[in-house]
Every structure is written in structure tokens, then in C-alpha cells.
Design a protein around this motif. Sequence first.
Motif, PDB file in Angstrom:
ATOM      1  N   ARG A 146      -3.382  -7.085  12.257  1.00 37.13           N
ATOM      2  CA  ARG A 146      -2.171  -6.184  11.084  1.00 37.13           C
ATOM      3  C   ARG A 146      -1.788  -5.270  11.442  1.00 37.13           C
ATOM      4  O   ARG A 146      -0.948  -4.452  11.141  1.00 37.13           O
ATOM      5  CB  ARG A 146      -3.211  -5.844   9.879  1.00 37.13           C
ATOM      6  CG  ARG A 146      -3.795  -6.718   9.054  1.00 37.13           C
ATOM      7  CD  ARG A 146      -5.098  -5.830   8.157  1.00 37.13           C
ATOM      8  NE  ARG A 146      -3.696  -6.061   6.832  1.00 37.13           N
ATOM      9  CZ  ARG A 146      -4.528  -4.969   6.125  1.00 37.13           C
ATOM     10  NH1 ARG A 146      -4.969  -4.422   5.928  1.00 37.13           N
ATOM     11  NH2 ARG A 146      -3.039  -4.580   4.845  1.00 37.13           N
ATOM     12  N   ASP A 190       0.587 -13.967   7.030  1.00 40.81           N
ATOM     13  CA  ASP A 190       1.988 -13.695   7.028  1.00 40.81           C
ATOM     14  C   ASP A 190       2.566 -14.548   8.070  1.00 40.81           C
ATOM     15  O   ASP A 190       3.632 -14.264   8.439  1.00 40.81           O
ATOM     16  CB  ASP A 190       2.490 -11.800   6.542  1.00 40.81           C
ATOM     17  CG  ASP A 190       2.501 -11.581   5.038  1.00 40.81           C
ATOM     18  OD1 ASP A 190       2.485 -12.305   4.751  1.00 40.81           O
ATOM     19  OD2 ASP A 190       1.328 -10.463   4.955  1.00 40.81           O
ATOM     20  N   ASP A 224       0.767  -1.233   0.315  1.00 39.81           N
ATOM     21  CA  ASP A 224       0.351  -0.132  -0.238  1.00 39.81           C
ATOM     22  C   ASP A 224       0.888   0.781  -0.002  1.00 39.81           C
ATOM     23  O   ASP A 224       1.735   1.724   0.464  1.00 39.81           O
ATOM     24  CB  ASP A 224      -0.823  -0.626   1.251  1.00 39.81           C
ATOM     25  CG  ASP A 224      -2.133   1.416   1.077  1.00 39.81           C
ATOM     26  OD1 ASP A 224      -1.837   2.218   0.611  1.00 39.81           O
ATOM     27  OD2 ASP A 224      -2.601   1.106   2.017  1.00 39.81           O
TER      28      ASP A 224
HETATM   29  P1  2AM Z   1       3.451 -11.366  -0.094  1.00 39.75           P
HETATM   30  O1  2AM Z   1       4.917 -11.105  -0.637  1.00 39.75           O
HETATM   31  O2  2AM Z   1       2.713 -12.324  -0.042  1.00 39.75           O
HETATM   32  O3  2AM Z   1       2.564 -10.024  -0.610  1.00 39.75           O
HETATM   33  C1  2AM Z   1       6.631  -7.207   1.691  1.00 39.75           C
HETATM   34  O4  2AM Z   1       6.116  -6.348   1.084  1.00 39.75           O
HETATM   35  C2  2AM Z   1       6.684  -7.708   2.996  1.00 39.75           C
HETATM   36  O5  2AM Z   1       4.875  -7.281   3.211  1.00 39.75           O
HETATM   37  C3  2AM Z   1       5.798  -9.071   2.059  1.00 39.75           C
HETATM   38  O6  2AM Z   1       5.641 -10.382   3.257  1.00 39.75           O
HETATM   39  C4  2AM Z   1       4.437  -9.666   1.827  1.00 39.75           C
HETATM   40  O7  2AM Z   1       3.362 -10.313   1.514  1.00 39.75           O
HETATM   41  C5  2AM Z   1       4.034  -8.828   2.817  1.00 39.75           C
HETATM   42  N1  2AM Z   1       2.840  -7.097   2.072  1.00 39.75           N
HETATM   43  C6  2AM Z   1       2.029  -7.686   1.244  1.00 39.75           C
HETATM   44  N2  2AM Z   1       0.571  -6.382   1.770  1.00 39.75           N
HETATM   45  C7  2AM Z   1       1.223  -5.882   2.445  1.00 39.75           C
HETATM   46  C8  2AM Z   1       0.366  -4.547   2.574  1.00 39.75           C
HETATM   47  N3  2AM Z   1      -0.648  -3.736   2.181  1.00 39.75           N
HETATM   48  N4  2AM Z   1       1.423  -4.971   4.308  1.00 39.75           N
HETATM   49  C9  2AM Z   1       2.012  -4.256   4.024  1.00 39.75           C
HETATM   50  N5  2AM Z   1       2.941  -5.879   4.289  1.00 39.75           N
HETATM   51  C10 2AM Z   1       2.673  -6.352   3.044  1.00 39.75           C
END
Ligand code: 2AM
Length: 297
Positions: free
Chosen positions: A275, A244, A178
Motif C-alpha cells: 500500500r 490499483d 481515508d
Molecule cells: P477506487 O476508485 O477504486 O476506490 C482516488 O482516490 C484513487 O485512489 C482511486 O484510484 C481510488 O480507487 C484509490 N483509493 C481508494 N481508496 C483509497 C484509499 N483509502 N487510499 C488511497 N487510495 C485510495
Amino acid sequence: MTSLEVYLDFATSLAQECGQIILEASITRYSKTKKVYEKHGNSSDLVTETDKMVEELIRSRIISKFPEHRFIGEETTAAGHQCELTNDPTWIVDPIDGTTNFVHGFPFVAVCIGLTINKEPVVGAIFNPFLNQLFTARKGNGAYLNLNTKLPLSHPNPPPILPSNLSQCLIVTEYGSDRSPMVIGKKVQSIHNMVSKSGNVNSSNKNAGSVHGVRSLGSAALGIMEVVKGEADIFWEIGCWEWDVTAAIIILREAGGLIVSGNGPNEEPVDILGRKYLAVRAGSPFWLENCGMLLKR
Ligand code: 2AM
Ligand code: CA
Ligand code: CA
Ligand code: CA
């Protein structure tokens, strides 16, 4: 075998199998399996065929082996949908944590398989096939790297510094996908607080850097695993998701670490769906208080 042993065996071999699939998919960089899509037109929120295929494999294995269990996975959860966590055994899965890394070939990529019972993480398996690191834990049995090295690591070379102050800590955080100015502005401000000379509210020496360093690996789960190993001290993130952290939470706890929600020390037990996560490695809980103060500013 107890049921938790059965569940951990299942999660471990599934994570290893999926890791192999992810590794093979990454070898042919421009193959169909690595076709990259932007989620909701967001160029920093990526998904590949491999994310979807691996999640589907895990989901179908769970359904056939444990039909009475529930399943939550990143790629089968509709955008913006708030998942419900019940007391039923629930598998919470991220098929690829670090999709952007996977797309680029940056070797911090992991499959995460966690299980909650009564809303509490009890089994976790996280496998990074690129670095061949497998992290596993079940409740009450400790946490392990590659099945036989107890976590946290006790004999890394050189041995870990055990911080006596926040200024000696290495902190891991993520930028997430984001990138709206408000969200990223707050994140950057917090990182500024952590690294700026005046950032450490607890330091008597105003010229001291606030923390030793801030790192971002691109995989929240593997960031927490650095804290589990003792190679980093604190993981802090607002915006990542239950898939995660579920496997990571039980591995962290079994390695003696603590995790709370949000910015402060007063929010244990962690809200898995909240979150907001602040994890510290085994050792003094004073870090929680100190980093809570730092991050809140
Ligand atoms: P992902 O690769 O499964 O999307 C780096 O961005 C880390 O934050 C990754 O572990 C990613 O997971 C996760 N992530 C994905 N979208 C996110 C978000 N909107 N806010 C915070 N972390 C996020
Ligand atoms: Ca994603
Ligand atoms: Ca993820
Ligand atoms: Ca993912």
C-alpha cells in the motif's frame, strides 16, 4: 501461443467488454446501475452497482476459464481483510478504478485486470472507455497503448521534457478515501513540501518551486499510466491497494519504468500488498533517490 499470450488476450478482451458496460452504465446517470452507496458510512468512499456487477462478471469469467487460478478483487474483499498473495496464478482486479470519477462523469475511469505468477505481475490490461485508452503488457514483450503504440510514447507533440532534476518533474498523487486528519495531514504536508518554494532539498535555487506540478486524477492506475506514457514523471501514493497497481506494475516495468515501495529508493522489489508505491518513468533512476528524500521529510 504461450500461456502468457493466452492470459493477456483474455484480460484484454475482458477489459474491453467491461469498459463498454461501464460506459453504457454511465450514460444513464441516475439509473440503477449508477446508484451510489457510501462504504462504511464514508462519504468519500463510494461504490455503485456497476462496480459490483463488473467485478462479478470478471470473477465468473476467470473461474470458468481458469478454475485453478486465484482471484482477488476490490469489491469481493471484505473491508480490513489482508489478502494473501501466493505463488499460484492470481488475478488481481479493480472493476472500476476511479469510482468517484465514474459517479461524477469525470473521464478518468478504468477497469484493471492484472495477473501475478510467483507473486510477480506478469500480465496487465487497463482500459479507460471514456478516453478509449487501452494499456496492455505481458512480461518480456513491452507495453502498448491501444494494442499497437509502443510505450512510453516517443512522439507526443510537444515531445516530453526529460527532467534533469526533481524540480522539473510533474508528480501524480491521490488523496484516497481515508480522510482522517492524520492521514490527510501527512499527505497535505508532503504535497506542501513538493510545491513550496523551500521544498526542494536538492535545489540550489531556494526560490525555485519544488516541482513543476502535482496532479491528482482520481484513478491511481491511470495516474501510473500517465507516468508510463511519459506525460508525468513520478507517481507517489500511500494508501491505495494491490488491485490499483498490479496491472499497472507490469505495464510500467515493460515501458521501462521503476516502482518501489514507500518513500525511498531502497525497497525494490515493490511489495504489492504494501500500500505504498513510488513509480518513476523510464529514464534516470536518480529521481527515486531525490523524490525519496523529498517525500520523507
Ligand atoms: P477506487 O476508485 O477504486 O476506490 C482516488 O482516490 C484513487 O485512489 C482511486 O484510484 C481510488 O480507487 C484509490 N483509493 C481508494 N481508496 C483509497 C484509499 N483509502 N487510499 C488511497 N487510495 C485510495
Ligand atoms: Ca473503491
Ligand atoms: Ca481502485
Ligand atoms: Ca475500485
